[in-house]
Design a protein around this motif. Structure first.
Motif, PDB file in Angstrom:
ATOM      1  N   ASP A 148       1.332 -18.195  -7.336  1.00 35.84           N
ATOM      2  CA  ASP A 148       2.028 -18.134  -8.619  1.00 35.84           C
ATOM      3  C   ASP A 148       1.028 -17.800  -9.721  1.00 35.84           C
ATOM      4  OD1 ASP A 148       4.444 -18.846  -7.412  1.00 35.84           O
ATOM      5  OD2 ASP A 148       4.038 -20.990  -7.643  1.00 35.84           O
ATOM      6  N   GLY A 149       1.342 -16.749 -10.482  1.00 34.34           N
ATOM      7  CA  GLY A 149       0.420 -16.327 -11.525  1.00 34.34           C
ATOM      8  C   GLY A 149      -0.926 -15.935 -10.969  1.00 34.34           C
ATOM      9  N   GLY A 150      -0.922 -15.253  -9.842  1.00 30.55           N
ATOM     10  CA  GLY A 150      -2.172 -14.989  -9.138  1.00 30.55           C
ATOM     11  C   GLY A 150      -2.963 -13.794  -9.626  1.00 30.55           C
ATOM     12  N   LEU A 151      -2.294 -12.799 -10.231  1.00 30.81           N
ATOM     13  CA  LEU A 151      -2.983 -11.548 -10.550  1.00 30.81           C
ATOM     14  C   LEU A 151      -2.810 -11.190 -12.019  1.00 30.81           C
ATOM     15  CD1 LEU A 151      -2.035  -9.495  -7.383  1.00 30.81           C
ATOM     16  CD2 LEU A 151      -4.332 -10.199  -8.046  1.00 30.81           C
ATOM     17  N   PRO A 152      -3.898 -11.196 -12.801  1.00 34.26           N
ATOM     18  CA  PRO A 152      -3.799 -10.800 -14.208  1.00 34.26           C
ATOM     19  C   PRO A 152      -3.451  -9.326 -14.330  1.00 34.26           C
ATOM     20  CG  PRO A 152      -6.093 -11.010 -13.566  1.00 34.26           C
ATOM     21  CD  PRO A 152      -5.282 -11.509 -12.411  1.00 34.26           C
ATOM     22  N   GLN A 153      -2.671  -9.001 -15.359  1.00 33.85           N
ATOM     23  CA  GLN A 153      -2.259  -7.626 -15.590  1.00 33.85           C
ATOM     24  C   GLN A 153      -3.204  -6.939 -16.578  1.00 33.85           C
ATOM     25  OE1 GLN A 153       0.543  -6.249 -13.673  1.00 33.85           O
ATOM     26  NE2 GLN A 153      -0.365  -8.056 -12.717  1.00 33.85           N
ATOM     27  N   TYR A 154      -3.439  -5.662 -16.337  1.00 35.22           N
ATOM     28  CA  TYR A 154      -4.362  -4.881 -17.157  1.00 35.22           C
ATOM     29  C   TYR A 154      -3.590  -3.774 -17.888  1.00 35.22           C
ATOM     30  CZ  TYR A 154      -8.671  -6.749 -15.008  1.00 35.22           C
ATOM     31  OH  TYR A 154      -9.712  -7.547 -14.608  1.00 35.22           O
ATOM     32  N   PRO A 155      -2.842  -4.105 -18.930  1.00 37.29           N
ATOM     33  CA  PRO A 155      -2.064  -3.081 -19.631  1.00 37.29           C
ATOM     34  C   PRO A 155      -2.956  -2.226 -20.526  1.00 37.29           C
ATOM     35  CG  PRO A 155      -1.864  -5.157 -20.770  1.00 37.29           C
ATOM     36  CD  PRO A 155      -2.677  -5.435 -19.532  1.00 37.29           C
ATOM     37  N   VAL A 156      -2.356  -1.210 -21.123  1.00 39.91           N
ATOM     38  CA  VAL A 156      -3.078  -0.365 -22.071  1.00 39.91           C
ATOM     39  C   VAL A 156      -3.687  -1.251 -23.159  1.00 39.91           C
ATOM     40  CG1 VAL A 156      -2.818   1.437 -23.823  1.00 39.91           C
ATOM     41  CG2 VAL A 156      -1.643   1.649 -21.610  1.00 39.91           C
ATOM     42  N   GLY A 157      -4.959  -1.025 -23.460  1.00 38.72           N
ATOM     43  CA  GLY A 157      -5.666  -1.834 -24.451  1.00 38.72           C
ATOM     44  C   GLY A 157      -6.399  -3.022 -23.872  1.00 38.72           C
ATOM     45  N   HIS A 158      -6.352  -3.189 -22.547  1.00 38.72           N
ATOM     46  CA  HIS A 158      -6.972  -4.357 -21.924  1.00 38.72           C
ATOM     47  C   HIS A 158      -8.474  -4.444 -22.227  1.00 38.72           C
ATOM     48  CE1 HIS A 158      -7.862  -7.448 -18.944  1.00 38.72           C
ATOM     49  NE2 HIS A 158      -8.851  -6.690 -18.518  1.00 38.72           N
ATOM     50  N   LEU A 159      -9.181  -3.340 -22.112  1.00 41.40           N
ATOM     51  CA  LEU A 159     -10.629  -3.384 -22.320  1.00 41.40           C
ATOM     52  C   LEU A 159     -10.979  -3.764 -23.753  1.00 41.40           C
ATOM     53  CD1 LEU A 159     -11.921  -0.341 -20.243  1.00 41.40           C
ATOM     54  CD2 LEU A 159     -11.784  -2.744 -19.595  1.00 41.40           C
ATOM     55  N   ASP A 160     -10.181  -3.333 -24.712  1.00 45.15           N
ATOM     56  CA  ASP A 160     -10.425  -3.727 -26.097  1.00 45.15           C
ATOM     57  C   ASP A 160     -10.180  -5.224 -26.277  1.00 45.15           C
ATOM     58  OD1 ASP A 160     -11.066  -1.132 -26.812  1.00 45.15           O
ATOM     59  OD2 ASP A 160      -9.009  -0.633 -27.389  1.00 45.15           O
ATOM     60  N   ARG A 161      -9.168  -5.736 -25.621  1.00 44.70           N
ATOM     61  CA  ARG A 161      -8.906  -7.175 -25.683  1.00 44.70           C
ATOM     62  C   ARG A 161     -10.070  -7.957 -25.088  1.00 44.70           C
ATOM     63  NH1 ARG A 161      -3.464  -9.010 -22.969  1.00 44.70           N
ATOM     64  NH2 ARG A 161      -4.494  -8.159 -21.116  1.00 44.70           N
ATOM     65  N   VAL A 162     -10.565  -7.519 -23.954  1.00 45.77           N
ATOM     66  CA  VAL A 162     -11.698  -8.195 -23.328  1.00 45.77           C
ATOM     67  C   VAL A 162     -12.924  -8.146 -24.231  1.00 45.77           C
ATOM     68  CG1 VAL A 162     -13.346  -8.041 -21.412  1.00 45.77           C
ATOM     69  CG2 VAL A 162     -10.883  -7.872 -20.968  1.00 45.77           C
ATOM     70  N   ALA A 163     -13.159  -7.019 -24.878  1.00 47.73           N
ATOM     71  CA  ALA A 163     -14.305  -6.900 -25.779  1.00 47.73           C
ATOM     72  C   ALA A 163     -14.186  -7.887 -26.936  1.00 47.73           C
ATOM     73  CB  ALA A 163     -14.409  -5.470 -26.306  1.00 47.73           C
ATOM     74  N   ARG A 164     -12.981  -8.073 -27.457  1.00 45.83           N
ATOM     75  CA  ARG A 164     -12.797  -9.032 -28.549  1.00 45.83           C
ATOM     76  C   ARG A 164     -13.040 -10.461 -28.079  1.00 45.83           C
ATOM     77  NH1 ARG A 164      -8.468  -5.362 -29.595  1.00 45.83           N
ATOM     78  NH2 ARG A 164      -6.944  -6.738 -28.581  1.00 45.83           N
ATOM     79  N   VAL A 165     -12.582 -10.775 -26.866  1.00 40.08           N
ATOM     80  CA  VAL A 165     -12.842 -12.111 -26.310  1.00 40.08           C
ATOM     81  C   VAL A 165     -14.346 -12.342 -26.194  1.00 40.08           C
ATOM     82  CG1 VAL A 165     -12.638 -13.546 -24.243  1.00 40.08           C
ATOM     83  CG2 VAL A 165     -10.647 -12.261 -25.072  1.00 40.08           C
ATOM     84  N   GLY A 190      -4.463 -15.826 -24.472  1.00 40.99           N
ATOM     85  CA  GLY A 190      -3.090 -16.308 -24.392  1.00 40.99           C
ATOM     86  C   GLY A 190      -2.065 -15.200 -24.246  1.00 40.99           C
ATOM     87  N   THR A 191      -2.462 -13.965 -24.523  1.00 37.73           N
ATOM     88  CA  THR A 191      -1.523 -12.835 -24.384  1.00 37.73           C
ATOM     89  C   THR A 191      -1.554 -12.214 -22.991  1.00 37.73           C
ATOM     90  OG1 THR A 191      -3.118 -11.141 -25.117  1.00 37.73           O
ATOM     91  CG2 THR A 191      -1.876 -12.303 -26.824  1.00 37.73           C
ATOM     92  N   VAL A 192      -2.480 -12.630 -22.136  1.00 34.56           N
ATOM     93  CA  VAL A 192      -2.595 -12.041 -20.802  1.00 34.56           C
ATOM     94  C   VAL A 192      -1.403 -12.465 -19.947  1.00 34.56           C
ATOM     95  CG1 VAL A 192      -3.975 -11.919 -18.687  1.00 34.56           C
ATOM     96  CG2 VAL A 192      -5.112 -11.979 -20.924  1.00 34.56           C
ATOM     97  N   GLU A 193      -0.780 -11.493 -19.317  1.00 34.90           N
ATOM     98  CA  GLU A 193       0.330 -11.784 -18.414  1.00 34.90           C
ATOM     99  C   GLU A 193      -0.150 -11.712 -16.966  1.00 34.90           C
ATOM    100  OE1 GLU A 193       4.427 -10.515 -19.989  1.00 34.90           O
ATOM    101  OE2 GLU A 193       3.113  -8.829 -20.475  1.00 34.90           O
ATOM    102  N   TYR A 194       0.552 -12.417 -16.101  1.00 36.58           N
ATOM    103  CA  TYR A 194       0.185 -12.498 -14.693  1.00 36.58           C
ATOM    104  C   TYR A 194       1.370 -12.128 -13.809  1.00 36.58           C
ATOM    105  CZ  TYR A 194      -4.355 -14.705 -15.419  1.00 36.58           C
ATOM    106  OH  TYR A 194      -5.667 -14.942 -15.764  1.00 36.58           O
ATOM    107  N   ALA A 195       1.057 -11.604 -12.647  1.00 39.10           N
ATOM    108  CA  ALA A 195       2.060 -11.360 -11.617  1.00 39.10           C
ATOM    109  C   ALA A 195       1.909 -12.403 -10.520  1.00 39.10           C
ATOM    110  CB  ALA A 195       1.907  -9.957 -11.035  1.00 39.10           C
ATOM    111  N   SER A 196       3.031 -12.810  -9.961  1.00 40.24           N
ATOM    112  CA  SER A 196       3.017 -13.741  -8.836  1.00 40.24           C
ATOM    113  C   SER A 196       3.352 -12.992  -7.552  1.00 40.24           C
ATOM    114  CB  SER A 196       4.042 -14.859  -9.057  1.00 40.24           C
ATOM    115  OG  SER A 196       3.738 -15.605 -10.213  1.00 40.24           O
ATOM    116  N   MET A 197       2.955 -13.559  -6.441  1.00 39.45           N
ATOM    117  CA  MET A 197       3.257 -12.942  -5.158  1.00 39.45           C
ATOM    118  C   MET A 197       3.275 -14.001  -4.074  1.00 39.45           C
ATOM    119  SD  MET A 197      -0.376 -11.098  -4.243  1.00 39.45           S
ATOM    120  CE  MET A 197       0.277 -10.483  -2.698  1.00 39.45           C
TER     121      MET A 197
END
Length: 474
Positions: free
Chosen positions: A411-428, A303-310
């Motif tokens: 709309d909302g097509g590309l997930p953003q990979y900010p600092v800490g992304h890999l740790d978030r994915v590991a927790r998921v 739920g914390t993942v942000e997306y970019a639209s284009m």
């Protein structure tokens, strides 16, 4: 193909983008009984083939990274080997500092290893070039667990390198903010090289030496499919059906629940399916909604993942009226240069199959929209076309009017990979793995490119096949 064969086990795949389809294909090959559910009426997600003025074009992703094997191998596996093709034009440009310039060589995602190529193309100022030359004299950095690539590169080489090189290249992949994107997640080889080498530029040169000695050295960087990369998911779907899989569109999933020995999947129309295992191949918000009951921690992280639209603006011109366009595959535009478009692709130069679709027409497309700077996407389609034409006039002197236009919004097509992304994915993944028979895959986890999506799908499918081989059926 997976070596594990699991006959008569029921697996539901939720999501009909390339990730879900690749997972379904792998599962069918492993002997599972697969049902794939797609909410919309179309398969393929951001891989979408269409037409403009009667010419076949891609309206979403248009190429696959060829130096990763997963997507190309999948295309071959589903009968597209004879349609794989290389770009007809390899040169690309960069519009910056008031001129269209050749894309400099000798960089890793815009981070240079040497000053000379940059000096030759005029992308950076003299002060910027001098800053790069002093990199080796700076104290070695002790990198932490993660860092924003733009933040780190700016500290070592200056903001010019980030704003005029790293940002447009990363923007083409993530439509994101280079200063926030995780170096460890987005460019892991650069992160490791920066940790191992004395300076960042030495790290870039080390990466280049390894690449030159590797098995893919000299091979193509990108590959397409004759008729469009959008044909790949359709071919995968045909292969899934041929293997006995059931694919249903217009089937949004309303509820996913653990039933003790298996899973219950309920669609919006009330149809209930039981399964021994489930693959959730959805964007983060939709995945979070389905996982909230049984995997609340994973749902909260997603739920914390942000997306970019284009938006992609595709235009067809009379070829005779655009004869003066550069003979290249297109160009990128840094956001600091103040234009609406962030890139232009000369599709009829780049892909032979587009040019052959109608020799009298010339197709090009522009892309609009960046994370955190998406106001232009609020404009209507005619205004996006007008803004694209104005920017093309500024950059390459285009004065012709298109004979046909088409705007595709993601709309909302590309997930953003900010600092800490890999740790978030590991927790998921840690929480999801605690639920028997459940796996996730897609662009939100290990990379937004087609090969990365296919790789996550294969990993999810292989893990489930292994688990299903050892537990009783639901």
């Amino acid at each position: 193909m997976s070596e594990t064969h699991v006959p008569a086990r029921r697996v539901v795949v939720i999501g009909g983008g390339i990730s879900g389809l690749a997972a379904a294909h792998r599962l069918v090959d492993g002997g599972a009984q697969v049902t794939l559910l797609e909410a919309s009426g179309r398969l393929g997600g951001k891989l979408y083939a269409g037409q403009i003025a009667g010419v076949a074009v891609d309206l979403g992703a248009e190429s696959m990274l060829a130096r990763r094997p997963e997507a190309v191998n999948l295309a071959r596996a589903v009968g597209l080997a004879d349609r794989l093709c290389l770009p007809a034009a390899s040169a690309a440009g960069l519009y910056t500092r008031g001129a269209l310039r050749p894309m400099p060589t000798g960089h890793v995602m815009g981070v240079p290893g040497d000053v000379a190529p940059l000096a030759a193309c005029g992308v950076l100022s003299d002060a910027g070039l001098t800053r790069i030359g002093r990199d080796a004299e700076l104290p070695r950095d002790e990198l932490g667990e993660d860092v924003g690539i733009g933040t780190y590169v700016a500290a070592r080489l200056g903001r010019e390198v980030v704003d005029r090189l790293v940002e447009p290249l990363l923007g083409g992949v993530y439509a994101g903010d280079a200063y926030q994107i995780s170096m460890r997640a987005a460019v892991p080889q650069l992160y490791e090289a920066a940790r191992a080498e004395r300076s960042l530029t030495e790290g870039v040169r080390a990466i280049q030496r390894r690449a030159a000695a590797g098995p893919a050295a000299g091979g193509p960087v990108f590959m397409g499919i004759d008729g469009g990369v959008g044909g790949l998911p359709l071919a995968v779907a045909d292969a899934v059906r041929a293997g006995g899989g059931d694919i249903r569109t217009h089937a949004p999933v309303r509820r996913l629940a653990r039933t003790g020995s298996g899973w219950s999947v309920v669609t919006e129309d009330g149809t209930a399916l039981t399964a021994d295992a489930v693959v959730v191949a959805l964007p983060a918000p939709a995945a979070a909604s389905l996982l909230a009951a049984d995997a609340p921690g994973a749902a909260a992280e997603l739920g914390t993942v942000e997306y970019a639209s284009m938006a992609l603006v595709t235009m067809a011109f009379r070829r005779a009226e655009v004869a003066g366009l550069p003979n290249s595959r297109g160009f990128l535009v840094p956001s600091v240069d103040g234009l609406t478009i962030k890139a232009a692709t000369f599709s009829s130069h780049k892909w032979g199959w587009v040019a052959q679709g109608d020799p009298e027409l010339f197709v090009l497309r522009t892309s609009v929209g960046r994370y955190g700077d998406e106001a232009d996407l609020e404009r209507d389609d005619p205004e996006l076309v007008a803004r694209s034409l104005a920017d093309l006039h500024t950059t390459v002197g285009l004065t012709a009017r298109p004979v046909a236009t088409r705007v595709e919004r993601w709309d909302g097509g590309l997930p953003q990979y900010p600092v800490g992304h890999l740790d978030r994915v590991a927790r998921v993944r840690e929480q999801v793995a605690g639920l028997p028979g459940l796996r996730v895959c897609g662009a939100v986890y290990d990379g937004v490119g087609i090969p990365a999506c296919v790789a996550t799908a294969h990993t999810a499918a292989d893990e489930l096949l292994g688990l299903l081989a050892t537990v009783p059926a639901a």
